[in-house]
Design a protein around this motif. Structure first.
Motif, PDB file in Angstrom:
ATOM      1  N   LEU A   1       4.610  53.088 -37.642  1.00 28.89           N
ATOM      2  CA  LEU A   1       4.271  51.946 -36.795  1.00 28.89           C
ATOM      3  C   LEU A   1       3.220  52.386 -35.592  1.00 28.89           C
TER       4      LEU A   1
ATOM      5  N   LEU B   1      -0.100  52.640 -36.982  1.00 25.17           N
ATOM      6  CA  LEU B   1      -0.734  51.254 -37.342  1.00 25.17           C
ATOM      7  C   LEU B   1      -1.281  50.717 -36.064  1.00 25.17           C
ATOM      8  N   TRP B   2      -0.017  50.586 -34.978  1.00 22.79           N
ATOM      9  CA  TRP B   2      -0.452  50.221 -33.689  1.00 22.79           C
ATOM     10  C   TRP B   2      -1.818  50.797 -32.908  1.00 22.79           C
TER      11      TRP B   2
ATOM     12  N   MET C   1      -5.006  50.085 -34.700  1.00 17.75           N
ATOM     13  CA  MET C   1      -5.533  48.733 -34.568  1.00 17.75           C
ATOM     14  C   MET C   1      -6.074  48.520 -33.362  1.00 17.75           C
ATOM     15  N   ILE C   2      -5.431  48.941 -32.118  1.00 17.43           N
ATOM     16  CA  ILE C   2      -5.544  48.680 -30.841  1.00 17.43           C
ATOM     17  C   ILE C   2      -6.987  49.483 -30.582  1.00 17.43           C
TER      18      ILE C   2
ATOM     19  N   THR D   1      -9.776  47.843 -32.547  1.00 20.33           N
ATOM     20  CA  THR D   1     -10.085  46.553 -31.902  1.00 20.33           C
ATOM     21  C   THR D   1     -10.928  46.749 -30.589  1.00 20.33           C
TER      22      THR D   1
ATOM     23  N   PHE E   1      -6.607  41.398 -35.310  1.00 16.13           N
ATOM     24  CA  PHE E   1      -5.950  42.418 -35.056  1.00 16.13           C
ATOM     25  C   PHE E   1      -4.564  41.626 -34.958  1.00 16.13           C
ATOM     26  N   THR E   2      -4.139  40.733 -34.402  1.00 20.59           N
ATOM     27  CA  THR E   2      -2.783  39.878 -34.337  1.00 20.59           C
ATOM     28  C   THR E   2      -2.272  39.849 -35.918  1.00 20.59           C
TER      29      THR E   2
ATOM     30  N   THR F   1      -2.997  41.376 -38.431  1.00 22.59           N
ATOM     31  CA  THR F   1      -2.613  42.531 -39.153  1.00 22.59           C
ATOM     32  C   THR F   1      -1.492  43.423 -38.395  1.00 22.59           C
ATOM     33  N   VAL F   2      -1.512  43.339 -37.331  1.00 20.60           N
ATOM     34  CA  VAL F   2      -0.371  44.207 -36.593  1.00 20.60           C
ATOM     35  C   VAL F   2       1.042  43.419 -36.938  1.00 20.60           C
TER      36      VAL F   2
ATOM     37  N   THR G   1       3.791  45.155 -38.959  1.00 18.69           N
ATOM     38  CA  THR G   1       4.962  45.545 -38.114  1.00 18.69           C
ATOM     39  C   THR G   1       6.077  44.807 -39.021  1.00 18.69           C
TER      40      THR G   1
END
Length: 152
Positions: free
Chosen positions: A81, A84-85, A88-89, A92, A120-121, A123-124, A128
């Motif tokens: 997690l 991933l986060w 991605m952040i 982005t 982004f939204t 995918t996250v 999750t």
């Protein structure tokens, strides 16, 4: 005739912009975040690769059962997690900077950043959900479709 100011002459003090016209420190915070998240991502990614490829039986051992067993542990759920986060952040924020640098029209910049934030939204949120709702042994699934490690 053009005159050039003496480079050694003292400069007049610059007027400080008012608090209302400055953008704050958001770009500074973004810059610091990129460095910190990049360093943490290196640790997370190499730890992930080491545990999946080196410590086990290599790439041939990675299958549905391997992932199911790995995600049975809260440590690996949180590890993946975080990876991933942060990825991605980090990505982005980097793409936002590229869009701000190269999109010259406000409308184009708005559309591109909107699409970026939407991607982004999605995918996250989906990533999750997969990490925390993954169940390799659903209760109402046919037995011939369940992996061998699931009990009836």
């Amino acid at each position: 005739m053009t005159t050039i100011a003496d480079p050694k002459a003292p400069r007049p003090p610059r007027a400080r912009p008012s608090r209302l016209t400055t953008r704050g420190n958001t770009e500074l915070y973004g810059w610091v975040f990129m460095r910190a998240s990049g360093a943490l991502l290196i640790v997370l990614i190499f730890g992930h690769l080491f545990m999946n490829l080196v410590a086990g039986d290599g790439i041939s051992a990675i299958d549905f059962g391997f992932v199911a067993g790995k995600w049975a542990s809260p440590l690996w759920q949180i590890w993946d997690l975080l990876m991933l986060w942060l990825a991605m952040i980090h990505g982005t924020n980097g793409m936002r900077t590229v869009v701000n640098d190269y999109a010259s029209k406000d409308g184009t910049r708005l559309v591109l950043k909107g699409l970026l934030y939407l991607a982004f939204t999605v995918t996250v949120v989906l990533g999750t959900l997969v990490i925390f709702t993954f169940n390799p042994c659903p209760t109402d699934a046919p037995l011939d479709l369940l992996p061998s490690f699931c009990t009836a």
